[in-house]
Design a protein around this motif. Structure first.
Motif, PDB file in Angstrom:
ATOM      1  N   GLY A  76       0.819  -1.219   0.000  1.00 28.09           N
ATOM      2  CA  GLY A  76       0.000   0.000   0.000  1.00 28.09           C
ATOM      3  C   GLY A  76       0.844   1.256   0.000  1.00 28.09           C
ATOM      4  N   LEU A  77       1.916   1.235   0.765  1.00 25.70           N
ATOM      5  CA  LEU A  77       2.835   2.376   0.822  1.00 25.70           C
ATOM      6  C   LEU A  77       3.504   2.604  -0.527  1.00 25.70           C
ATOM      7  CD1 LEU A  77       4.093   4.495   2.738  1.00 25.70           C
ATOM      8  CD2 LEU A  77       5.823   2.792   3.318  1.00 25.70           C
ATOM      9  N   ALA A  78       3.942   1.535  -1.159  1.00 23.00           N
ATOM     10  CA  ALA A  78       4.600   1.651  -2.465  1.00 23.00           C
ATOM     11  C   ALA A  78       3.648   2.192  -3.524  1.00 23.00           C
ATOM     12  CB  ALA A  78       5.159   0.293  -2.889  1.00 23.00           C
ATOM     13  N   PHE A  79       2.438   1.669  -3.570  1.00 23.74           N
ATOM     14  CA  PHE A  79       1.478   2.151  -4.571  1.00 23.74           C
ATOM     15  C   PHE A  79       1.045   3.580  -4.270  1.00 23.74           C
ATOM     16  CE2 PHE A  79       1.481  -2.027  -6.218  1.00 23.74           C
ATOM     17  CZ  PHE A  79       1.057  -1.891  -7.542  1.00 23.74           C
ATOM     18  N   GLY A  80       0.846   3.879  -2.998  1.00 23.41           N
ATOM     19  CA  GLY A  80       0.494   5.251  -2.642  1.00 23.41           C
ATOM     20  C   GLY A  80       1.585   6.216  -3.038  1.00 23.41           C
ATOM     21  N   ALA A  81       2.837   5.843  -2.790  1.00 25.23           N
ATOM     22  CA  ALA A  81       3.976   6.704  -3.136  1.00 25.23           C
ATOM     23  C   ALA A  81       4.070   6.900  -4.641  1.00 25.23           C
ATOM     24  CB  ALA A  81       5.271   6.094  -2.603  1.00 25.23           C
ATOM     25  N   ALA A  82       3.944   5.815  -5.384  1.00 27.47           N
ATOM     26  CA  ALA A  82       4.048   5.903  -6.844  1.00 27.47           C
ATOM     27  C   ALA A  82       2.933   6.775  -7.426  1.00 27.47           C
ATOM     28  CB  ALA A  82       4.009   4.502  -7.455  1.00 27.47           C
ATOM     29  N   PHE A  83       1.720   6.570  -6.977  1.00 23.63           N
ATOM     30  CA  PHE A  83       0.600   7.319  -7.533  1.00 23.63           C
ATOM     31  C   PHE A  83       0.536   8.748  -6.991  1.00 23.63           C
ATOM     32  CE2 PHE A  83      -0.487   3.201  -9.064  1.00 23.63           C
ATOM     33  CZ  PHE A  83      -1.236   3.432 -10.215  1.00 23.63           C
ATOM     34  N   ALA A  84       1.147   8.991  -5.842  1.00 23.04           N
ATOM     35  CA  ALA A  84       1.198  10.363  -5.318  1.00 23.04           C
ATOM     36  C   ALA A  84       2.066  11.252  -6.207  1.00 23.04           C
ATOM     37  CB  ALA A  84       1.741  10.369  -3.892  1.00 23.04           C
ATOM     38  N   LEU A  85       2.947  10.646  -6.987  1.00 22.19           N
ATOM     39  CA  LEU A  85       3.825  11.404  -7.881  1.00 22.19           C
ATOM     40  C   LEU A  85       3.132  11.849  -9.162  1.00 22.19           C
ATOM     41  CD1 LEU A  85       7.054   9.235  -7.495  1.00 22.19           C
ATOM     42  CD2 LEU A  85       6.513  11.408  -6.371  1.00 22.19           C
ATOM     43  N   ILE A  86       1.968  11.299  -9.435  1.00 27.67           N
ATOM     44  CA  ILE A  86       1.225  11.665 -10.641  1.00 27.67           C
ATOM     45  C   ILE A  86       0.509  12.989 -10.395  1.00 27.67           C
ATOM     46  CG2 ILE A  86      -0.648  11.017 -12.214  1.00 27.67           C
ATOM     47  CD1 ILE A  86       0.042   8.069 -11.548  1.00 27.67           C
ATOM     48  N   PRO A  87       0.803  13.996 -11.202  1.00 28.11           N
ATOM     49  CA  PRO A  87       0.131  15.291 -10.996  1.00 28.11           C
ATOM     50  C   PRO A  87      -1.350  15.204 -11.377  1.00 28.11           C
ATOM     51  CG  PRO A  87       1.575  15.387 -12.921  1.00 28.11           C
ATOM     52  CD  PRO A  87       1.761  14.027 -12.305  1.00 28.11           C
ATOM     53  N   ALA A  88      -2.187  15.675 -10.479  1.00 30.95           N
ATOM     54  CA  ALA A  88      -3.633  15.675 -10.729  1.00 30.95           C
ATOM     55  C   ALA A  88      -4.072  17.108 -10.988  1.00 30.95           C
ATOM     56  CB  ALA A  88      -4.366  15.073  -9.552  1.00 30.95           C
TER      57      ALA A  88
END
Length: 174
Positions: A76-88
């Protein structure tokens, strides 16, 4: 009166002390986690609260095992970190990023046999809060504390949640 009695677990009366102590263990451990997080990410703290429930109310379930708790939250931490980098750029994009982080974490947890439902909340919380060192430390310290305390006290913990009859079908395949 009979309806009132059915509203409560029959095992409560003879094991009331276990119910109270395990609930206090969950609350105490979560308190330490919240102090460590220092309001950095209460969204992530919510997933850790669900983990506290799982490890102290259902300690013998597979989702409460160290593999699932630690592995699930790391996924969960890894996916959250990766997707947090995507600009919304919009609310709709942010919603899509959040949903994909949770879906991806769920897929990897299922593939790796590290299913821990509260860890999906970690993926969502990290996307919402943003990836940062305090968030990572909060998750790692929180999951570590919950797992360590559960492992140390495992011989004294009892399942507080009744399971269904193992022979009963839980539903068919899609």
């Amino acid at each position: 009166m009979a309806m009132f009695e059915r509203a409560f677990d029959q095992r409560f009366r003879p094991h009331w002390l276990s119910y109270i102590l395990q609930s206090l263990l969950a609350a105490g451990t979560l308190f330490a986690v919240l102090v460590a997080l220092r309001q950095q990410s209460l969204v992530v703290a919510a997933s850790l609260a669900a983990t506290a429930f799982t490890v102290f109310a259902m300690p013998s379930r597979v989702t409460a095992s160290p593999r699932n708790v630690i592995g699930g939250h790391l996924v969960g931490l890894a996916f959250g970190a990766a997707f947090a980098l995507i600009p919304a750029q919009s609310a709709l994009t942010q919603d899509l990023v959040c949903a994909l982080a949770v879906g991806g974490a769920m897929l990897v947890m299922a593939i790796t046999n590290t299913e821990h439902p509260p860890a999906a909340g970690t993926a969502l919380g990290v996307v919402i809060a943003g990836f940062s060192l305090p968030v990572v430390l909060g998750v790692v310290v929180g999951v570590g504390a919950l797992t360590l305390i559960q492992r140390l006290l495992r011989p004294m913990l009892r399942d507080l949640i009744l399971t269904r009859d193992p022979g009963a079908r839980s539903g068919g395949a899609v």
